[in-house]
Design an enzyme around this catalytic site. Sequence first.
Site, PDB file in Angstrom:
ATOM      1  N   CYS A   1      50.077  80.913  36.135  1.00  0.00           N
ATOM      2  CA  CYS A   1      51.156  81.214  35.190  1.00  0.00           C
ATOM      3  C   CYS A   1      51.922  79.944  34.843  1.00  0.00           C
ATOM      4  O   CYS A   1      52.197  79.670  33.671  1.00  0.00           O
ATOM      5  CB  CYS A   1      52.086  82.262  35.794  1.00  0.00           C
ATOM      6  SG  CYS A   1      53.350  82.863  34.646  1.00  0.00           S
TER       7      CYS A   1
ATOM      8  N   CYS B   1      62.152  80.546  35.621  1.00  0.00           N
ATOM      9  CA  CYS B   1      61.741  81.783  34.975  1.00  0.00           C
ATOM     10  C   CYS B   1      62.316  82.980  35.725  1.00  0.00           C
ATOM     11  O   CYS B   1      62.489  82.951  36.941  1.00  0.00           O
ATOM     12  CB  CYS B   1      60.216  81.870  34.937  1.00  0.00           C
ATOM     13  SG  CYS B   1      59.444  80.647  33.859  1.00  0.00           S
TER      14      CYS B   1
ATOM     15  N   CYS C   1      60.592  84.517  38.957  1.00  0.00           N
ATOM     16  CA  CYS C   1      60.400  83.618  40.094  1.00  0.00           C
ATOM     17  C   CYS C   1      61.681  82.905  40.513  1.00  0.00           C
ATOM     18  O   CYS C   1      61.631  81.897  41.238  1.00  0.00           O
ATOM     19  CB  CYS C   1      59.313  82.606  39.773  1.00  0.00           C
ATOM     20  SG  CYS C   1      57.718  83.382  39.363  1.00  0.00           S
TER      21      CYS C   1
ATOM     22  N   CYS D   1      56.547  73.991  40.217  1.00  0.00           N
ATOM     23  CA  CYS D   1      55.799  74.660  39.151  1.00  0.00           C
ATOM     24  C   CYS D   1      54.519  73.919  38.811  1.00  0.00           C
ATOM     25  O   CYS D   1      53.585  74.505  38.267  1.00  0.00           O
ATOM     26  CB  CYS D   1      56.664  74.799  37.907  1.00  0.00           C
ATOM     27  SG  CYS D   1      57.113  73.226  37.136  1.00  0.00           S
TER      28      CYS D   1
END
Length: 243
Positions: A129, A210, A213, A236
Amino acid sequence: MVANDLAQRIPDEDVAAKRAEALDGVLHQASPSEVIESALRIVGRERLALVSSFGTESAALLKLMADVDPAIPVIFLDTGWLFEETLAYRDRLIAALGLQDVRSIRPLDEALQREDPNGELWFSDPDACCRIRKVEPLRRALTPFDAWINGRKRFQGGLRGAIPVVEADGLRLKFNPFANVTPADIAAIYAQAELPPHPLAVSGFLSVGCMPCSSRAQPDEDARDSRWRGRPKSECGIHTVKT
């Protein structure tokens, strides 16, 4: 053809690494503003970008950059999963600091349709993602640039605990003006400039990324502990994968 390309790239990356090491030796004790000024002088505005999440501590770095040159391009990764509060904060800081070139970069529609059609990839494979929503968009956004500035700090811990002030990121230079700062330094910049806090900071978010998360931090936690909670993940990928 691939072998030839790789053979040509390796010496270039060696040169970039040696250049970064030399610059770090000069700037390792420089103030954040001096690091930004040096990056601008060395690379030039057209080849330098600052990457910002417009998160809970972002205003401090953006303020110092704006004081040096508000026209330095700022890259903002709009992943499609951001809090509405973050998007509003971005717009507020752009106006308050007079930022002249903020570029909001989104993931490719075809990548989302192919790999995350149901919007559930963050749960099943958060690394994938992050790759399609942050790493690949940043790679595209940085294509015109020879160097970039980011806001990582050693006090954030984890993989950030030993970052240099200047490092090589593939063929690019990567400047970390806040590598040496303390939480008190950040607080002082906010206070002196009367910078608005991120709207979610007052409700316990120490680090905001995000929505799926990010979570509120517990009293004994560091900022990065509240990201990807319950998973062996603290980055990330934009700082661990060459751009």
